[in-house]
Every structure is written in structure tokens, then in C-alpha cells.
Design an enzyme around this catalytic site. Structure first.
Site, mmCIF file in Angstrom:
data_model
loop_
_atom_site.group_PDB
_atom_site.id
_atom_site.type_symbol
_atom_site.label_atom_id
_atom_site.label_comp_id
_atom_site.label_asym_id
_atom_site.label_seq_id
_atom_site.Cartn_x
_atom_site.Cartn_y
_atom_site.Cartn_z
ATOM 1 N N VAL A 223 0.836 -1.196 0.000
ATOM 2 C CA VAL A 223 0.000 0.000 0.000
ATOM 3 C C VAL A 223 0.877 1.255 0.000
ATOM 4 O O VAL A 223 1.894 1.316 0.699
ATOM 5 C CB VAL A 223 -0.921 -0.001 1.236
ATOM 6 C CG1 VAL A 223 -1.756 1.268 1.293
ATOM 7 C CG2 VAL A 223 -1.822 -1.227 1.205
ATOM 8 N N HIS A 224 0.484 2.241 -0.793
ATOM 9 C CA HIS A 224 1.236 3.498 -0.897
ATOM 10 C C HIS A 224 0.904 4.372 0.318
ATOM 11 O O HIS A 224 0.081 5.290 0.257
ATOM 12 C CB HIS A 224 0.865 4.215 -2.197
ATOM 13 C CG HIS A 224 1.648 5.465 -2.453
ATOM 14 N ND1 HIS A 224 2.892 5.465 -3.034
ATOM 15 C CD2 HIS A 224 1.358 6.770 -2.207
ATOM 16 C CE1 HIS A 224 3.337 6.714 -3.146
ATOM 17 N NE2 HIS A 224 2.416 7.522 -2.640
ATOM 18 N N HIS A 225 1.544 4.063 1.425
ATOM 19 C CA HIS A 225 1.232 4.730 2.691
ATOM 20 C C HIS A 225 2.498 4.731 3.538
ATOM 21 O O HIS A 225 3.042 3.671 3.862
ATOM 22 C CB HIS A 225 0.107 3.972 3.400
ATOM 23 C CG HIS A 225 -0.376 4.624 4.661
ATOM 24 N ND1 HIS A 225 0.271 4.465 5.863
ATOM 25 C CD2 HIS A 225 -1.446 5.418 4.896
ATOM 26 C CE1 HIS A 225 -0.382 5.131 6.797
ATOM 27 N NE2 HIS A 225 -1.426 5.729 6.234
ATOM 28 N N ARG A 273 4.279 -0.451 -4.621
ATOM 29 C CA ARG A 273 4.147 0.636 -3.650
ATOM 30 C C ARG A 273 4.150 2.024 -4.285
ATOM 31 O O ARG A 273 3.476 2.936 -3.797
ATOM 32 C CB ARG A 273 5.260 0.531 -2.599
ATOM 33 C CG ARG A 273 5.043 1.412 -1.368
ATOM 34 C CD ARG A 273 6.065 1.103 -0.294
ATOM 35 N NE ARG A 273 5.865 -0.226 0.267
ATOM 36 C CZ ARG A 273 6.655 -1.270 0.027
ATOM 37 N NH1 ARG A 273 7.712 -1.150 -0.777
ATOM 38 N NH2 ARG A 273 6.411 -2.435 0.580
#
Length: 306
Positions: A223-225, A273
Site C-alpha cells: 500500500v502506498h502509505h 508501492r
């Protein structure tokens, strides 16, 4: 994570109408939840709601103009829709006709674009203000509402939420059918549409992937977090995160409950990601799926088999 997290504020010199009005709308909805179970707390909420709305309306100005550092990420297209959105919630909370007139008379013609289609998103509240059902739109090959490739689930979940909300209104108001674009829809049709969108997001799709992180056995691992991808004990600054951004390993921290952006129109998803178009979660995504699922399990038009 040890990086600095500076705070900014809006005020009379540096207004942020979107922020103040959106907060007013949120607190007004909270008031509706608590007004019958905690009168003291709900009265306090209502007092602050009206103060916030007056502040937003009196000191008009975009928050992204007052806080220019957000323009590269969440640049506002305008604050008018948030004012209408907040006034609608205030009318719902208070029954004060002045708020209704604010939306339909004083500012409706200037702000609402009643005849133009729009989407319910973090930046655009027109559709929600109008409670406008959006059914005749493009979709993915397997039925997910699809508007654009960047965070497509935002639009699917918002459309599904408005549909279930309106289906409930149809039941409680004894409205048997809705005529839209040459077609007739019954409450159960709207609810079936909403269920189909929720099912898709939760794994009933060609990828057999749940786009709600932590739900099911197959959900996005990269997840891009930042908080999810950087180890909790890392001693890092703002510019030190690229080694984790491009790491091939799964995120060390699972962002349970985060709804990512979702698939492309061909139903594909790349779990990488740095694929922020598809893999970036947001609070407004998660809020929408919570609202949708809550509506499907708790409203008056829930089918008996659920």
C-alpha cells in the site's frame, strides 16, 4: 517515525472555507447521532457547528490558497460546494428554513450547477448535496462504476452509498419507483447496485482481491502509505523514505481498514508501492465504505436474507 509534523491553521487572515464548512457538516451529522442520547453533548455540538459555518461563510477563501504547500497534493477546485454541503446538513440538524434557503435560493443558482452532472468526492460535494443518484455511467468490465483511473473506488463507493441512502428514503416515504434516464428503478434495484459495488471492493472481482486492506486472504501488500511501509522503529526524516518506497518487500505495518484506490478500467491492479494511482488509501475512501456497509446492514430497507 520521528520526522517533524508541522501544524498549520486557518483563521480570519488566512481563511479555509472548505475545511471549516466540511468540519461543520461532519459535526452536524454527529449531532444527529447524539441528540436523543446525550442532550448536553449534542447541544454543544450544535453550537460549534453554527459557529464554524458562520466562520466559513463570513471569511470566504480557499484553504489551498492560504496554505500553498498543499496545492501539489490536495488543491481545491473551490469552496462553494462545501458551503452548500454544510448548509444542507445544518438544515437537516436544525430544521431552520434559512439554511434551506441558503442552498436553494441565496447561493444555489451561483454555486450548485444543478443541471450539470458531478461526483461525490473529497473535492466535490455537489452530488451529495443534491442527493443525485448516478447510475448511467461507465463501468469496469465486471460492473464497478468507473470514472477515472486515479482512485476509482472513491466514485464507486460514493455512488453506491448515495444509492443505498436514496433507496432507504424511497422505502420510508413509500416511493415505489424512480424514473431516471428512461428507466424505472425500485428501491431493491438501487440496493442491488450498492451491494454489487461493495462486493466488488471486497473481493468479488476478476483479481479476486479485497481492496480493503486486512479483509480476506488476498489484499494489497504494498500500500502506498508512509506509516504502513516504514518500520515503526525507523529513525528517519522526510526525505529518507525512498528506500522503503522502492522496496520489493510487503509493508511491515498492515494498514487495516484502509481502502486503496482500486483497479483500472480493465479490472487490473498492480500491487506496487509507488503505484499511487491504484495503491494509495485515504480517509475519505475508508469513510465511504464504512458509510456504505453501515447502510447495507442497518437501514430500514435491508432484505430479510442479510
Amino acid at each position: 517515525m520521528t520526522e517533524r509534523r508541522p501544524l498549520v491553521q486557518i483563521n480570519t487572515s488566512f481563511p479555509g472555507t472548505e475545511v471549516a464548512a466540511e468540519t461543520a457538516a461532519t459535526i452536524a451529522s454527529t449531532y444527529l447521532v447524539f441528540r436523543k442520547i446525550d442532550s448536553s453533548y449534542s447541544k454543544s455540538l450544535l453550537k460549534h457547528v453554527e459557529q464554524l459555518f458562520n466562520f466559513a461563510d463570513t471569511y470566504r477563501g480557499s484553504y489551498s490558497a492560504s496554505i500553498p504547500q498543499v496545492q501539489g497534493f490536495y488543491n481545491s477546485s473551490g469552496y462553494a460546494d462545501e458551503l452548500l454541503w454544510a448548509a444542507t446538513w445544518l438544515y437537516h440538524a436544525t430544521g431552520d428554513l434559512d439554511y434551506l434557503k441558503y442552498v436553494t435560493e441565496q447561493n444555489g443558482s451561483a454555486f450548485a450547477n444543478w443541471g450539470s452532472p458531478s461526483w461525490f468526492s473529497w473535492d466535490d460535494k455537489h452530488a451529495a448535496t443534491k442527493v443525485n443518484l448516478v447510475l448511467n455511467v461507465q463501468s469496469c468490465q465486471n460492473g464497478l462504476i468507473w470514472v477515472e483511473e486515479w482512485n476509482c473506488l472513491q466514485h464507486a463507493m460514493s455512488s453506491a452509498f448515495l444509492a443505498v441512502l436514496y433507496s432507504d428514503y424511497m422505502v420510508t416515504s413509500q416511493t415505489e419507483m424512480l424514473y431516471c434516464d428512461g428507466k424505472i428503478y425500485k428501491p431493491e434495484d438501487l440496493r442491488s447496485f450498492s451491494i454489487s459495488q461493495a462486493d466488488y471492493a471486497l473481493g468479488k472481482n476478476p483479481m479476486k482481491m479485497s481492496y480493503l486492506v486486512g479483509y480476506g486472504g488476498n489484499y494489497p501488500q504494498q500500500v502506498h502509505h508512509r506509516g504502513s511501509s516504514i518500520p515503526v522503529d525507523a529513525d528517519t526524516g522526510c526525505r529518507d523514505g525512498f528506500k522503503w518506497l522502492y522496496s520489493p518487500d510487503p509493508n511491515p505495518n498492515v494498514a487495516v481498514g484502509a481502502l486503496v484506490g482500486g483497479p483500472f478500467q480493465n479490472d487490473s491492479y498492480m500491487d506496487i508501492r509507488n503505484n499511487s494511482k491504484q495503491g494509495e488509501p485515504s480517509t475519505y475512501n475508508s469513510a465511504l465504505i464504512v458509510a456504505l456497509l453501515s447502510g447495507l446492514v442497518s437501514t430500514s430497507s435491508v432484505p430479510k436474507h442479510l
